[in-house]
Design a protein around this motif. Structure first.
Motif, mmCIF file in Angstrom:
data_model
loop_
_atom_site.group_PDB
_atom_site.id
_atom_site.type_symbol
_atom_site.label_atom_id
_atom_site.label_comp_id
_atom_site.label_asym_id
_atom_site.label_seq_id
_atom_site.Cartn_x
_atom_site.Cartn_y
_atom_site.Cartn_z
ATOM 1 N N TYR A 47 53.094 27.122 20.347
ATOM 2 C CA TYR A 47 53.317 26.666 21.722
ATOM 3 C C TYR A 47 53.977 25.289 21.671
ATOM 4 O O TYR A 47 53.936 24.610 20.635
ATOM 5 N N PRO A 48 54.615 24.849 22.747
ATOM 6 C CA PRO A 48 55.254 23.516 22.740
ATOM 7 C C PRO A 48 54.207 22.424 22.562
ATOM 8 O O PRO A 48 53.197 22.391 23.255
ATOM 9 N N MET A 58 57.586 17.778 19.834
ATOM 10 C CA MET A 58 57.570 17.814 18.368
ATOM 11 C C MET A 58 58.389 18.996 17.855
ATOM 12 O O MET A 58 58.567 20.010 18.542
ATOM 13 N N LEU A 59 58.885 18.852 16.621
ATOM 14 C CA LEU A 59 59.710 19.870 15.991
ATOM 15 C C LEU A 59 58.847 20.812 15.164
ATOM 16 O O LEU A 59 57.789 20.442 14.663
ATOM 17 N N HIS A 60 59.336 22.042 15.006
ATOM 18 C CA HIS A 60 58.650 22.996 14.139
ATOM 19 C C HIS A 60 58.804 22.559 12.690
ATOM 20 O O HIS A 60 59.886 22.152 12.257
ATOM 21 N N ASN A 61 57.697 22.678 11.929
ATOM 22 C CA ASN A 61 57.694 22.168 10.555
ATOM 23 C C ASN A 61 56.991 23.147 9.619
ATOM 24 O O ASN A 61 56.070 22.800 8.886
ATOM 25 N N ARG A 83 48.832 32.946 11.624
ATOM 26 C CA ARG A 83 49.888 32.074 11.096
ATOM 27 C C ARG A 83 50.149 30.989 12.139
ATOM 28 O O ARG A 83 50.793 31.218 13.156
ATOM 29 N N LYS A 84 49.620 29.806 11.883
ATOM 30 C CA LYS A 84 49.693 28.705 12.840
ATOM 31 C C LYS A 84 50.965 27.882 12.627
ATOM 32 O O LYS A 84 51.359 27.596 11.489
ATOM 33 N N GLN A 85 51.566 27.511 13.745
ATOM 34 C CA GLN A 85 52.761 26.673 13.697
ATOM 35 C C GLN A 85 52.402 25.230 13.359
ATOM 36 O O GLN A 85 51.431 24.683 13.891
ATOM 37 N N LYS A 86 53.168 24.623 12.460
ATOM 38 C CA LYS A 86 53.010 23.209 12.132
ATOM 39 C C LYS A 86 54.118 22.421 12.834
ATOM 40 O O LYS A 86 55.233 22.919 13.009
ATOM 41 N N LYS A 93 56.940 10.560 12.907
ATOM 42 C CA LYS A 93 56.722 11.445 11.756
ATOM 43 C C LYS A 93 55.276 11.960 11.641
ATOM 44 O O LYS A 93 54.829 12.373 10.578
ATOM 45 N N LYS A 94 54.557 11.934 12.744
ATOM 46 C CA LYS A 94 53.185 12.469 12.752
ATOM 47 C C LYS A 94 53.238 13.993 12.673
ATOM 48 O O LYS A 94 54.108 14.622 13.288
ATOM 49 N N THR A 95 52.301 14.590 11.929
ATOM 50 C CA THR A 95 52.257 16.047 11.799
ATOM 51 C C THR A 95 50.981 16.594 12.431
ATOM 52 O O THR A 95 49.920 15.976 12.354
ATOM 53 N N LEU A 96 51.117 17.752 13.052
ATOM 54 C CA LEU A 96 49.983 18.439 13.684
ATOM 55 C C LEU A 96 50.112 19.932 13.438
ATOM 56 O O LEU A 96 51.185 20.425 13.076
ATOM 57 N N THR A 97 49.013 20.646 13.649
ATOM 58 C CA THR A 97 48.989 22.103 13.530
ATOM 59 C C THR A 97 48.447 22.700 14.825
ATOM 60 O O THR A 97 47.553 22.126 15.451
ATOM 61 N N ALA A 98 48.997 23.828 15.225
ATOM 62 C CA ALA A 98 48.539 24.488 16.450
ATOM 63 C C ALA A 98 47.045 24.797 16.350
ATOM 64 O O ALA A 98 46.549 25.195 15.297
ATOM 65 N N LYS A 99 46.329 24.621 17.449
ATOM 66 C CA LYS A 99 44.877 24.822 17.479
ATOM 67 C C LYS A 99 44.539 26.130 18.172
ATOM 68 O O LYS A 99 45.030 26.412 19.265
#
Length: 342
Positions: A47-48, A58-61, A83-86, A93-99
């Motif tokens: 999701y966005p 944020m960009l897909h990673n 399969r969770k989107q990062k 440059k902060k990174t997160l993962t879909a919850k």
């Protein structure tokens, strides 16, 4: 994934869909996971996402696959392979993962499974049986319950008219002494709360949390024969009568009866006929009188192989000590009183 499938699986997260990698094949497969057959459901979560610091999109990673144990299906373990989107923030440059909405952070069991644990335990089902149905272990159930314990609030303005306090072995993990106490409604036998410690200081601080009106409403409290409890109950529950728990009363009578038998044995001395007879038939002396056999006869080695019934053996034992006979009669009277609820 349509709403009907989500409804059947108990999934509430609107962003969860079938993994595009499996859209032209079956997205549910049967695999061996941890030595047991399981259904593996391949899903995709994206999701966005906006950066919590920069507030930019944020960009897909890349992606990350996480397995979550869900409610069993068709009698088999169901595992959601998500399969969770990062995500990567282009600014900081902060990174997160879909919850995943239906699972707490760092948990591998969905909230629906935890709710089932609580529901099954409320029906007084054995924990090992619940664990087998959920394809997990008893330790997992304990950890899950500890994570949701703050959701259960005890009403501090109410107590039943008839209370029961019973201690049990809870282990060092839960209590410093390894012993805790159940607070039980004596009428319907429902557990009201678990008190971690059973010492007087902790119990006083615990019961003070209840309103004065709630404590005044308690009419009886059933508890064991531990003396310090009595003064504490009289202080905190001035209107309550203290009832001795019958299990502890019978246990003390059982112990006292056995002590008298041992003392009589020692008076006769080791090696005597009386010593051997009292030692051999110790179970018969502690047996409930209603279960004593009056009709069947057996050769008794301690009485020169004479054919005797259980009642006749008791008569010969009582001939050895009048004190033993008096203690036996009192012990049986106590057992009868509790058995008939007199």
């Amino acid at each position: 994934m349509d709403n009907n499938i989500k409804l059947l699986l108990g999934i509430t997260d609107p962003n969860l869909t079938i993994d595009p990698k499996y859209q032209y094949t079956s997205y549910i497969e049967e695999k061996i996971i941890k030595n047991s057959k399981a259904l593996l459901c391949h899903l995709y979560l994206s999701y966005p996402m906006h950066c919590p610091n920069c507030k930019v999109l944020m960009l897909h990673n890349g992606t990350k696959v996480v397995n979550n144990v869900h409610l069993s299906s068709a009698g088999k373990k169901l595992v959601l392979s998500i399969r969770k989107q990062k995500y990567l923030c282009p600014e900081c440059k902060k990174t997160l993962t879909a919850k995943f909405k239906d699972t707490n952070y760092h948990d591998h069991f969905s909230n629906a499974v935890k709710a089932k644990f609580v529901r099954d335990l409320s029906l007084s089902r054995p924990m090992c049986e619940i664990a087998a149905d959920s394809f997990t272990s008893s330790n997992t159930i304990i950890r899950s319950l500890e994570s949701v314990e703050n959701n259960f609030k005890v009403n501090r303005n109410w107590l039943p008219s008839h209370l029961s306090l019973d201690d049990f072995k809870s282990g060092k993990r839960f209590s410093s002494s390894g012993m805790s106490m159940c607070l039980i409604n004596a009428v319907n036998h429902r557990i009201i709360d678990i008190i971690p410690e059973r010492n007087n200081k902790f119990l006083r601080n615990y019961f003070i949390q209840y309103s004065h009106k709630a404590r005044l409403s308690v009419m009886t409290i059933t508890v064991d024969l531990y003396a310090p409890y009595r003064s504490l109950i009289k202080e905190l529950f001035p209107n309550a009568f203290i009832i001795a728990d019958k299990f502890h009363v019978v246990t003390q009578a059982y112990t006292a009866m056995n002590k008298i038998r041992i003392r009589v044995m020692k008076e006769y001395g080791a090696g005597t006929h009386e010593y051997r007879a009292l030692k051999r038939f110790w179970k018969l002396l502690l047996k409930n009188q209603d279960d004593v056999d009056y009709h069947r006869y057996y050769p008794r080695i301690n009485f020169k192989y004479a054919e005797l019934s259980d009642s006749e053996v008791l008569d010969r034992l009582f001939d050895m000590s009048s004190e033993l006979k008096t203690a036996y009669e009192y012990y049986q009277l106590l057992l009868q009183m509790y058995r008939k609820n007199s």
